[in-house]
Design a protein around this motif. Structure first.
Motif, mmCIF file in Angstrom:
data_model
loop_
_atom_site.group_PDB
_atom_site.id
_atom_site.type_symbol
_atom_site.label_atom_id
_atom_site.label_comp_id
_atom_site.label_asym_id
_atom_site.label_seq_id
_atom_site.Cartn_x
_atom_site.Cartn_y
_atom_site.Cartn_z
ATOM 1 N N THR A 26 0.814 -1.221 0.000
ATOM 2 C CA THR A 26 0.000 0.000 0.000
ATOM 3 C C THR A 26 0.845 1.267 0.000
ATOM 4 O OG1 THR A 26 -0.184 -0.150 2.395
ATOM 5 C CG2 THR A 26 -1.994 -1.055 1.108
ATOM 6 N N LEU A 29 3.996 0.654 -3.437
ATOM 7 C CA LEU A 29 3.560 0.873 -4.821
ATOM 8 C C LEU A 29 3.217 2.339 -5.070
ATOM 9 C CD1 LEU A 29 1.476 -2.361 -5.472
ATOM 10 C CD2 LEU A 29 3.650 -1.729 -6.513
ATOM 11 N N ASP A 30 2.663 2.979 -4.054
ATOM 12 C CA ASP A 30 2.380 4.408 -4.143
ATOM 13 C C ASP A 30 3.679 5.166 -4.431
ATOM 14 O OD1 ASP A 30 0.980 6.804 -3.947
ATOM 15 O OD2 ASP A 30 1.102 6.870 -1.757
ATOM 16 N N LYS A 33 5.077 4.387 -7.963
ATOM 17 C CA LYS A 33 4.373 5.092 -9.038
ATOM 18 C C LYS A 33 4.900 6.515 -9.185
ATOM 19 C CE LYS A 33 0.002 2.579 -8.881
ATOM 20 N NZ LYS A 33 -1.467 2.688 -8.897
ATOM 21 N N ASP B 40 -5.613 6.669 -8.464
ATOM 22 C CA ASP B 40 -4.539 5.694 -8.727
ATOM 23 C C ASP B 40 -3.521 5.632 -7.581
ATOM 24 O OD1 ASP B 40 -3.765 3.623 -10.431
ATOM 25 O OD2 ASP B 40 -2.302 4.860 -11.495
ATOM 26 N N HIS B 41 -3.870 6.139 -6.404
ATOM 27 C CA HIS B 41 -2.955 6.098 -5.255
ATOM 28 C C HIS B 41 -3.642 5.618 -3.971
ATOM 29 C CE1 HIS B 41 0.675 7.790 -7.059
ATOM 30 N NE2 HIS B 41 -0.159 8.488 -7.820
ATOM 31 N N CYS B 59 -5.788 -0.480 -7.427
ATOM 32 C CA CYS B 59 -4.700 0.359 -7.942
ATOM 33 C C CYS B 59 -3.406 0.148 -7.168
ATOM 34 C CB CYS B 59 -5.089 1.842 -7.917
ATOM 35 S SG CYS B 59 -5.067 2.597 -6.272
ATOM 36 N N LEU B 60 -3.489 -0.363 -5.946
ATOM 37 C CA LEU B 60 -2.290 -0.576 -5.131
ATOM 38 C C LEU B 60 -1.972 -2.065 -5.011
ATOM 39 C CD1 LEU B 60 -2.591 2.065 -2.236
ATOM 40 C CD2 LEU B 60 -1.197 2.161 -4.303
#
Lengths: 322, 172
Positions: A26, A29-30, A33, B40-41, B59-60
């Protein structure tokens, strides 16, 4: 997101050197990105058998892959360590708690906006680059234990409760060891990019809770929204009373420092004393003696004082929660 | 890399870049555009799907990490001719304006009602010992991971409450 290789770990011993561990993902990946971090290799540990909560002695062993939602709802945690359930439930959203893990939660990165913005100088992201937060927008920043190199906070709730519960982190690797949570997270000093004692090649396998101490347990979180927001300040309290006097006091604080904060002087002041506003005010004075504001986050100093006093009034029975 | 997704009761072999999120795999590789991309976060909840019956942010989640799990999207909850109770109540209560957040709201509420049934407490629960009533405060707290920019919250809460009551009446 930058390219990476993906590997699914078959055992704790099967962690490729140099690979970044992913579990709930959580936070990782944030950040990937946004290219704040760009691991070349990811290793997925979610198939490892680290998802159990089981007794250990008179305490509890919480596997590193136990999800936040499962831990918050676990019957033993609800009964014996309610401050932990309360802290978990105060964090994130239902969806995120279903993914986020115990180990990953300890490893989450700061939410300092300058860390997240790659155009800004950040000693965490780019050691030696400087700190754009100092002199910048500091609403979420530290008032305790910061340095000239970094004023970021550790953002989590779970670890604040774990600190008040004297939890211990179990680490596997070349030299398996156990580290008190108190020593697991580090203050920024002049190496703010080094946030924990976890070394490359090491992995958190569990968090150990000692025997339950009972008492009144509270987690009070003050934030900008009523739900789904990080703490401005938070207080985890485990307080025991005996004959009208405070017989046990464990107090940890979130949102105010680079790690869950705890001050033994505050707790020893309270022991053996009758609860009173004067006493609690004195406790807050001790807690905040080393506090330092950085511009607009000055409001956190009176806010933490009030949050501590309110929590102590509540936990000692001076006042019921509104 | 080659993966297989178990989606809405069917297996789907896929060739994906490891960077592909479950959300992008659903929308771009499988053409299931019911699941929406908002922020997307992980902040807005528009991408909420069920993984092994539990609500998560697609999205995660990397598609390759979803392999071996049962994924349910809004398309798998009901069809126009056979709506799920929550889908029906969102229609009956007008629980939307533009509708963009609705699939996420419905998937999230589906998972949330299971959490309530399992006796999970929430931040606003007075006690850590259930069971819990679906008050406005409980629904608002438990659904805080789903934003609605049209602010249809009043009708969303009413729809969820009605669906939960229907479910309880069915059980009784």
């Amino acid at each position: 997101m930058r390219e990476f290789t993906f590997h699914r770990a078959a055992s704790v011993a099967d962690l490729p050197a140099g690979a970044t561990i992913i579990a709930g993902g959580t936070n990782l990946l944030d950040l990937m990105k946004l290219e704040v971090i760009a691991p070349e290799a990811l290793v997925d540990i979610t198939r490892l058998p680290l998802d159990r909560v089981e007794p250990e002695g008179e305490g509890l062993r919480i596997g590193a892959l136990v999800r936040n939602s499962d831990l918050a709802a676990h019957p033993t945690v609800r009964r014996d360590y309610p401050v932990l359930s309360r802290a978990l439930l105060a964090g994130a959203s239902g969806q995120l708690r279903n993914m986020a893990t115990t180990g990953g939660n300890l490893m989450q990165r700061t939410r300092c906006p300058y860390f997240y913005d790659r155009r800004m100088a950040c000693n965490k992201r780019d050691p030696g680059a400087g700190c754009a937060a100092i002199g910048g927008v500091t609403r979420n920043h530290a008032i305790l234990g910061a340095s000239d190199h970094c004023i970021a906070t550790y953002p989590g709730d779970m670890a604040v409760a774990l600190r008040a519960l004297d939890a211990v982190v179990e680490i596997d690797g070349p030299s398996p060891r156990r580290v008190p949570l108190a020593d697991f997270h580090l203050l920024p000093g002049d190496t703010p990019h080094v946030e924990t004692v976890l070394q490359p090649g090491e992995i958190i396998t569990a968090v150990i809770l000692p025997a339950p101490v009972g008492g009144q347990q509270r987690y009070r979180k003050v934030r900008d929204r009523a739900s789904y927001a990080f703490a401005l300040v938070s207080v985890a309290a485990v307080v025991g009373m005996d004959g009208g006097r405070i017989s046990h006091a464990a107090l940890a604080f979130g949102g105010v420092a680079h790690k869950p904060w705890r001050d033994p002087e505050v707790e020893s002041l309270l022991l053996g004393r009758e609860p009173s506003d004067a006493l609690f005010h004195e406790a807050a004075e001790i807690l905040l003696r080393p506090a330092q504001a950085h511009g607009e986050n000055a409001f956190k100093i009176p806010l933490l004082r009030r949050a501590l006093m309110a929590t102590l009034r509540d936990a000692t029975g001076m006042e019921t929660t509104a | 890399m080659q993966i297989t997704l178990h989606l809405n009761g069917t297996s789907h072999p896929l060739d994906v870049d490891p960077r592909t999120t479950l959300l992008d795999a659903l929308r771009h590789h499988l053409g299931l555009t019911g699941t929406k991309k908002g922020c997307d976060h992980g902040q807005c909840g528009a991408c909420t799907v069920l993984m092994d019956g539990r609500r998560i942010n697609a999205c995660l989640t990397l598609a390759c990490m979803a392999e071996g799990h049962d994924i349910t999207t809004i398309e798998g909850l009901g069809t126009p001719g056979n709506l799920s109770p929550l889908q029906q109540q969102f229609l009956d209560h007008d629980g939307f304006q533009c509708g963009y957040c609705t699939p996420g709201q419905i998937c999230s509420a589906t998972g949330m009602l299971e959490e309530i049934a399992a006796g999970w407490p929430s931040h606003v629960s007075d006690s850590l010992d259930g069971p819990y009533d679906l008050t406005h405060a409980e629904i608002a707290e438990r659904m805080s991971g789903n934003l609605c920019r049209c602010a249809a919250y009043t009708n969303i809460v009413a729809a969820i409450r009605q669906a939960a009551q229907g479910t309880r009446e069915d059980a009784a």
